[in-house]
Scaffold this motif. Structure first.
Motif, PDB file in Angstrom:
ATOM      1  N   ARG A   1       0.898  -1.264  -0.074  1.00  0.00           N
ATOM      2  CA  ARG A   1      -0.056   0.042  -0.023  1.00  0.00           C
ATOM      3  C   ARG A   1       0.732   1.208   0.102  1.00  0.00           C
ATOM      4  O   ARG A   1       1.516   1.447   1.041  1.00  0.00           O
ATOM      5  N   THR A   2       0.937   1.937  -1.292  1.00  0.00           N
ATOM      6  CA  THR A   2       1.857   3.238  -1.146  1.00  0.00           C
ATOM      7  C   THR A   2       0.781   4.276  -1.488  1.00  0.00           C
ATOM      8  O   THR A   2       1.540   5.264  -1.191  1.00  0.00           O
ATOM      9  N   GLN A   3      -0.287   4.251  -1.811  1.00  0.00           N
ATOM     10  CA  GLN A   3      -1.213   5.368  -1.797  1.00  0.00           C
ATOM     11  C   GLN A   3      -1.414   6.163  -0.517  1.00  0.00           C
ATOM     12  O   GLN A   3      -1.303   5.625   0.796  1.00  0.00           O
ATOM     13  N   GLY A   4      -1.343   7.330  -0.688  1.00  0.00           N
ATOM     14  CA  GLY A   4      -1.282   8.379   0.578  1.00  0.00           C
ATOM     15  C   GLY A   4      -0.262   8.690   1.145  1.00  0.00           C
ATOM     16  O   GLY A   4      -0.152   9.403   2.022  1.00  0.00           O
ATOM     17  N   LEU A   5       0.944   8.130   0.965  1.00  0.00           N
ATOM     18  CA  LEU A   5       2.237   8.373   1.531  1.00  0.00           C
ATOM     19  C   LEU A   5       2.794   9.762   0.998  1.00  0.00           C
ATOM     20  O   LEU A   5       3.570  10.338   1.845  1.00  0.00           O
ATOM     21  N   TYR A   6       2.290  10.360  -0.119  1.00  0.00           N
ATOM     22  CA  TYR A   6       2.526  11.601  -0.468  1.00  0.00           C
ATOM     23  C   TYR A   6       1.528  12.293  -1.125  1.00  0.00           C
ATOM     24  O   TYR A   6       0.544  11.455  -1.775  1.00  0.00           O
ATOM     25  N   ASP A   7       1.301  13.441  -1.052  1.00  0.00           N
ATOM     26  CA  ASP A   7       0.466  14.473  -1.762  1.00  0.00           C
ATOM     27  C   ASP A   7       0.612  14.369  -3.374  1.00  0.00           C
ATOM     28  O   ASP A   7       1.969  14.034  -3.645  1.00  0.00           O
ATOM     29  N   PRO A   8      -0.174  14.496  -4.199  1.00  0.00           N
ATOM     30  CA  PRO A   8       0.079  14.445  -5.499  1.00  0.00           C
ATOM     31  C   PRO A   8       1.186  15.179  -5.986  1.00  0.00           C
ATOM     32  O   PRO A   8       2.053  14.681  -7.013  1.00  0.00           O
ATOM     33  N   ASP A   9       1.556  16.473  -5.759  1.00  0.00           N
ATOM     34  CA  ASP A   9       2.545  17.358  -6.188  1.00  0.00           C
ATOM     35  C   ASP A   9       3.890  16.726  -5.595  1.00  0.00           C
ATOM     36  O   ASP A   9       5.091  16.624  -6.409  1.00  0.00           O
ATOM     37  N   THR A  10       3.762  16.318  -4.253  1.00  0.00           N
ATOM     38  CA  THR A  10       5.079  15.703  -3.649  1.00  0.00           C
ATOM     39  C   THR A  10       5.416  14.322  -4.478  1.00  0.00           C
ATOM     40  O   THR A  10       6.828  14.130  -4.998  1.00  0.00           O
ATOM     41  N   HIS A  11       4.680  13.584  -4.660  1.00  0.00           N
ATOM     42  CA  HIS A  11       4.724  12.567  -5.683  1.00  0.00           C
ATOM     43  C   HIS A  11       5.263  12.645  -6.980  1.00  0.00           C
ATOM     44  O   HIS A  11       6.099  11.871  -7.491  1.00  0.00           O
ATOM     45  N   LYS A  12       4.807  13.693  -7.564  1.00  0.00           N
ATOM     46  CA  LYS A  12       5.182  14.080  -9.044  1.00  0.00           C
ATOM     47  C   LYS A  12       6.583  14.294  -8.961  1.00  0.00           C
ATOM     48  O   LYS A  12       7.327  13.900  -9.839  1.00  0.00           O
ATOM     49  N   ARG A  13       7.078  15.215  -8.212  1.00  0.00           N
ATOM     50  CA  ARG A  13       8.421  15.623  -8.064  1.00  0.00           C
ATOM     51  C   ARG A  13       9.347  14.405  -7.683  1.00  0.00           C
ATOM     52  O   ARG A  13      10.338  14.179  -8.297  1.00  0.00           O
ATOM     53  N   LEU A  14       8.859  13.566  -6.683  1.00  0.00           N
ATOM     54  CA  LEU A  14       9.699  12.484  -6.598  1.00  0.00           C
ATOM     55  C   LEU A  14       9.679  11.504  -7.425  1.00  0.00           C
ATOM     56  O   LEU A  14      11.030  11.074  -7.716  1.00  0.00           O
TER      57      LEU A  14
END
Length: 432
Positions: free
Chosen positions: A393-406
């Motif tokens: 389960r990786t959903q929710g660990l980051y907000d969309p903007d942070t996830h996109k940059r990562l």
């Protein structure tokens, strides 16, 4: 190096978490950054995934095959008292840092358990016992040394994209071999816990009073609420056997601690009251986390608000009438934790963090997630450092903007997804 069947293989792969087996094809017992480089180069050449283990507290699940780099031998700590910094290598535990900083009247922003690895904790954010006053441990990082997927040892300064992504991105972008981080001028603090018998005092009523109290305290006070149903077995201390213990833990560097906690002492009769002024070296006694290896599964929810009725339902699902034992902790967030920083630690808008630990079997996991579902309307995300065994389960660990940059950094620094024995940016893990 160790391979399955070698003498020492089982001891080398063992960690604090015993609920998930680590069965790598090759273990590199690293003593230096050069050893880590060799391990990464080997994995890349063989097309094998890489995992890293310092203490084994936060495993995402069981693994089979691949390369495991163990860093427990990389345990050097160097304090610069004048600069109020400490350099720690990849295998250092927080207890070592506390001991090294204490003679200078300084303290690290460590968590509640002295046996946790300092580097991995900081890469996941680092929610410490003084977090509302000073923020996340990651907010105080000064520089990092990391081996990336191309086998290069890089010095990573503040302001770089890689610095931003490593702090909060966990083990996705490389193997951090050394970290320089700031210390704070704290030699003593006011802390401890108030414990109540959850069979004599309504746990939901204690939580309701606690939530009201958190609205009145200054940013410099950090606290949490915990609910633990102890089993009635001979191995437990007599004063805990069969009890449902509800406690409020407090840490504060100000001189007005007794006045601030006075409303908590009015909640009802207490089982114990350990609140006192103490040397920072005794701060681990505030939570008294277990220091022996054991099995557990866990997950978390960052909340915009704490609805005490919904949280009361969560307590009912995880209390002493549940078919197995669960541990619930609710951390008060805000204060310095809410301040934006140049790192990838997400969900800073949260007011509370709910953490639930349980057994590793399927029925216990299902009940745990059912309990967390009770607070879903107020859930803004999850905390990477408090996802234990939930690697699928990786959903929710980051907000969309942070996830996109990562994800962009992952593509740049690890395009083959070599570092995937973790909570992957793209949801790709190596789990049995």
């Amino acid at each position: 190096m160790f391979r399955p069947g070698d003498d020492g293989y089982e001891e080398e792969t063992a960690g604090f978490q015993t609920g998930f087996a680590q069965r790598p094809a090759v273990v590199f017992a690293a003593s230096s950054a050069d050893d880590v480089r060799a391990a990464v180069a080997y994995a890349a050449a063989e097309g094998l995934p890489v995992g890293v283990q310092a203490t084994g507290h936060g495993l995402p699940g069981s693994t089979e095959g691949g390369v495991l780099i163990t860093t427990k031998r990389m345990d050097r700590v160097t304090v610069d008292a004048g600069a109020r910094t400490v350099r720690v290598r990849a295998g250092v535990r927080w207890g070592q840092v506390v001991a090294a900083a204490e003679p200078y009247g300084l303290a690290p922003l460590n968590g509640s358990a002295p046996g946790v690895g300092a580097v991995s904790y900081t890469l996941g954010g680092g929610l410490g016992i003084l977090a509302r006053e000073f923020g996340y441990a990651a907010d105080h990082a000064r520089s990092l040394e990391v081996v990336t997927a191309d086998g290069r040892l890089r010095q990573v300064p503040p302001g770089s994209d890689l610095f931003w992504g490593l702090l909060g991105g966990g083990a996705n972008l490389g193997v951090v071999t050394e970290l320089e981080i700031g210390l704070v001028p704290v030699a003593r603090l006011y802390g401890g816990s108030l414990a109540f018998d959850g069979r004599e005092v309504d746990p939901a009523a204690v939580l309701r009073a606690y939530e009201r109290w958190t609205r009145t305290v200054p940013d410099g006070l950090t606290s949490s609420y915990a609910a633990v149903p102890y089993p009635d077995i001979p191995a437990m201390p007599p004063h805990l056997r069969g009890r449902y213990v509800i406690s409020v833990r407090v840490a504060h560097t100000g001189s007005d601690g007794d006045q601030l906690v006075a409303p908590l002492r009015e909640i009802g009769p207490v089982l114990s009251d350990s609140l006192r002024e103490m040397p920072y070296a005794e701060s681990h006694t505030i939570h008294s986390d277990p220091d022996f290896p054991h099995a557990y599964y866990g997950d978390s929810a960052v909340l915009s608000e704490l609805d005490v009725e919904a949280a009361g339902e969560l307590l009912s699902l995880t209390g002493p009438d549940a078919p197995s034992m669960y541990v619930v902790q609710i951390n008060h967030l805000g204060g310095a934790l809410a301040k934006e920083q140049p790192n990838a630690v997400p969900h800073r808008e949260g007011r509370f963090l709910v953490r639930v630990l349980g057994a590793v079997d399927d029925s216990a996991r299902a009940r745990l997630h059912k309990a967390l579902a009770t607070v879903e309307p107020w859930t803004t995300g999850r905390a990477l450092n408090f996802a234990f065994g939930a690697g699928e389960r990786t959903q929710g660990l980051y907000d969309p903007d942070t996830h996109k940059r990562l994800a962009g950094l992952k593509s740049a620094y690890d395009p083959a997804n070599l570092f995937r024995g973790n909570y992957g940016i793209g949801g790709r893990q190596v789990t049995a």
